[in-house]
Motif scaffolding. Sequence first.
Motif, short mmCIF file in Angstrom:
data_model
loop_
_atom_site.label_atom_id
_atom_site.label_comp_id
_atom_site.label_asym_id
_atom_site.label_seq_id
_atom_site.Cartn_x
_atom_site.Cartn_y
_atom_site.Cartn_z
N TYR A 24 25.70 38.60 17.48
CA TYR A 24 24.59 38.49 16.53
C TYR A 24 23.54 39.59 16.67
O TYR A 24 22.55 39.60 15.92
N GLY A 25 23.72 40.51 17.61
CA GLY A 25 22.78 41.61 17.76
C GLY A 25 21.48 41.25 18.44
O GLY A 25 20.49 41.98 18.33
N THR A 26 21.44 40.15 19.18
CA THR A 26 20.23 39.76 19.91
C THR A 26 20.10 40.60 21.18
O THR A 26 21.05 41.27 21.60
N PRO A 27 18.93 40.60 21.83
CA PRO A 27 18.75 41.39 23.06
C PRO A 27 19.76 41.00 24.14
O PRO A 27 20.07 39.82 24.31
N CYS A 28 20.22 41.99 24.88
CA CYS A 28 21.23 41.77 25.93
C CYS A 28 20.58 41.86 27.31
O CYS A 28 19.84 42.81 27.58
N PRO A 29 20.83 40.90 28.20
CA PRO A 29 20.30 41.00 29.57
C PRO A 29 20.84 42.25 30.26
O PRO A 29 21.93 42.74 29.95
N ALA A 30 20.10 42.74 31.21
CA ALA A 30 20.52 43.93 31.95
C ALA A 30 21.67 43.60 32.90
O ALA A 30 21.80 42.47 33.37
N GLY A 31 22.49 44.61 33.17
CA GLY A 31 23.55 44.47 34.16
C GLY A 31 24.88 44.02 33.63
O GLY A 31 25.80 43.71 34.41
N TYR A 32 25.04 43.99 32.31
CA TYR A 32 26.28 43.51 31.73
C TYR A 32 26.97 44.58 30.88
O TYR A 32 27.72 44.27 29.95
N ASP A 33 26.73 45.84 31.20
CA ASP A 33 27.37 46.92 30.45
C ASP A 33 28.89 46.82 30.51
O ASP A 33 29.59 47.15 29.55
N TRP A 34 29.40 46.37 31.66
CA TRP A 34 30.85 46.27 31.82
C TRP A 34 31.46 45.28 30.84
O TRP A 34 32.60 45.47 30.38
N VAL A 35 30.73 44.22 30.48
CA VAL A 35 31.22 43.25 29.50
C VAL A 35 31.29 43.89 28.12
O VAL A 35 32.30 43.77 27.42
N ILE A 36 30.21 44.56 27.73
CA ILE A 36 30.16 45.20 26.42
C ILE A 36 31.26 46.25 26.30
O ILE A 36 31.94 46.36 25.27
N GLN A 37 31.48 47.01 27.36
CA GLN A 37 32.54 48.02 27.35
C GLN A 37 33.92 47.37 27.19
O GLN A 37 34.79 47.92 26.51
N ARG A 38 34.09 46.22 27.82
CA ARG A 38 35.37 45.49 27.69
C ARG A 38 35.61 45.08 26.25
O ARG A 38 36.70 45.25 25.71
N TRP A 39 34.60 44.54 25.60
CA TRP A 39 34.76 44.10 24.22
C TRP A 39 34.85 45.28 23.25
O TRP A 39 35.53 45.20 22.23
N GLN A 40 34.16 46.37 23.59
CA GLN A 40 34.29 47.57 22.76
C GLN A 40 35.71 48.11 22.80
O GLN A 40 36.23 48.58 21.78
N ALA A 41 36.35 48.05 23.97
CA ALA A 41 37.73 48.53 24.09
C ALA A 41 38.67 47.70 23.22
O ALA A 41 39.60 48.25 22.62
N ILE A 42 38.43 46.40 23.14
CA ILE A 42 39.25 45.55 22.27
C ILE A 42 38.97 45.89 20.80
O ILE A 42 39.89 46.03 19.99
N ARG A 43 37.70 46.06 20.47
CA ARG A 43 37.31 46.38 19.08
C ARG A 43 37.92 47.69 18.62
O ARG A 43 38.39 47.81 17.48
N ASP A 44 37.94 48.70 19.51
CA ASP A 44 38.39 50.03 19.14
C ASP A 44 39.88 50.25 19.40
O ASP A 44 40.39 51.35 19.17
N GLY A 45 40.57 49.22 19.91
CA GLY A 45 41.98 49.38 20.24
C GLY A 45 42.87 49.32 19.01
O GLY A 45 42.41 49.21 17.88
N VAL A 46 44.17 49.41 19.26
CA VAL A 46 45.15 49.35 18.19
C VAL A 46 46.08 48.17 18.43
O VAL A 46 46.16 47.65 19.53
#
Length: 480
Positions: A185-207
Motif C-alpha cells: 500500500y506504499g505506507t512507511p517502512c520500518p528500518a532494517g528490512y531492505d532484504w525483504v523488499i529486495q526479495r519481493w522486488q526479485a519476484i516482481r522483476d523475475g520471469v
Amino acid sequence: MAIARKILKSQVGGYLPRAFKRWLLQHCGEFRELTPGEQQKLAMILWSMSSNRYRHNSGDAELNPIPWRQKAAWFGSAARFDQINEALGWFELRLKARKGKSMAGWAVAERGRELLEAYLSGKHEPGTGLDDENGKPYRTPKDAIRSVTSTGKKTRFRRDHLPALVEVDGDRLHEFQRVADHWLYGTPCPAGYDWVIQRWQAIRDGVGPKSGPEASNWRAHCARTQAGQLYLAAVSSGAPGFMLPTTYVESDAGRLYAEGALNLQNCVGEVRRVALADCYDVDISNAHWSLVSQMAGRLDVATPMIRHYLDNKRAFRAEVALAAGISREDAKFVMLAAIYGATLARTTEAHKRAVAERIGNDAVDRLKAHGPLVALIKEVGGAGRAIIDDYACRTAKKAVLVNDAGREIALNRPPRELLAHILQGAESCALQAMMPRLEGQIRVLQHDGLTVSSKPDLAALEADIQDATSYDLRLEMTRL
C-alpha cells in the motif's frame, strides 16, 4: 487420495487463538447460528486456509483443497459444509474436482478475508489461550516430538532434545506487518528490512509464471498474514514472553513434520527469518543429490553428471536459469524436481509436470536443448532404479522396502515414491545424528537441517553424521 488423508491428519495437533472464534461470533451473525462444533471447525479452516500452506496441485497459489473426507469428518457430510458456506460466504469454489486427477480448489472469499484481516489488525490481550480443532483448550506437551509416528508406531527420535515451546521475536513479527503494508500500500517502512523488499522486488522483476507484480504481491500478503498469525499464537499461548507451541510427528518415511496449519517449519522464509532473528540455519548441502551420488557409488554405478552438479552447483543452476530464461530460484526447483521423476516431456501426470507448472511450457521447451540438464536427468533416472533395486534386495520382508530409518513402503508404489522414501529416510538419520550435540540450542527442525540459537561447529556435526550414517555430507550455515 493420499493428499486428502495427509491434510486431514495435519490438522490434528493444530490450534488457533481462542479469541479468534470470539471475534467471529461478535462480527458474523450467520456464524452465531451454527453449533459450537461447527463454529470451531469453520474457524479452524478459515485460519488454516488464510495462511496458504495447503497448496492445490493446479499450481494456483490462491487455491487450497478442502477434502471431502475432512468435510465429512468435521461436519457430518460434505453437503453440510457446502450449506454452511453458502450462508457464510467465506470460501469460494474456483476449480471443480476432477475424478482421479485433483480435488476441488477453494480460495478464501472476500468476506472471509476481511474478517481475518480485521482480527489480525486489532488489539489483543496476551494469555487469551489456544484451542484445538475440537474447541478444547490446547495443552502444550513437554516434549516437541510426539511419541507415536503417523502410522501408529513408536518414534525412533529421543523426545527430550527440544521443548514444545519455541521462543520467537514477537516484536519483529508484529512490526513485519508494516513492512508488508509498505510493499502492498506504499505506507512507511520500518528500518532494517531492505532484504525483504529486495526479495519481493526479485519476484516482481523475475520471469516465468511464478514471477511478476501479482506474484510478489501475493507473497507479501501471504507473509503478512502468516506473521500476524504466528504473533497472535505466541501471544495467546499463555507462556511468558513470545512462545510458540511447536510439535512434530514422525512420518511414514522417517521425516519430522511440524503439526498444525501454520508453523515455523513451513512458513515463508521471510517470516521465519524475522521470527528467529540472529539464529543460525544449518542445512545439508544438496542433501538428496549427495545421497543419490553416494548410494549409487556404493553400487559401482557411475554418476559423473551428478558429481559435476555437486561440484559446480551455483554455476550449473545459473546455466539452467540462463538456458530457460528463469530465475535461479526456479532453477533450484527444477533440480530438486528432477530427482523425484519430474521430466521435460509434455505429460498429463501431475508429478511429471511439476517443472512445467512452475516455469511454464515455453521454458521447459528451451531446457530440452540444454544438454547438461538432459544428461543429468537421464543419469539420475538410472541411478534411482539401481538404488531402489538394492534396497529391495536388502529387505528381508517380502513386498516391502525398508529405508535407513527402518520405515517400510510397499514395493508396488511408483518408483518416484520409493526413491523419495529411501532419500527421506537417510536424510532423517542425518538430522537425528546432529541433534544430541545441539541439545538445548535447537529452535526449529527442518527436513534437511535445523535452526539453532548459537553458532554451531559444522565440522563436528559432519563427523557425527558420518559416524552415525556413513554418509559424507557437507553442511551449510546461514545467520538469520
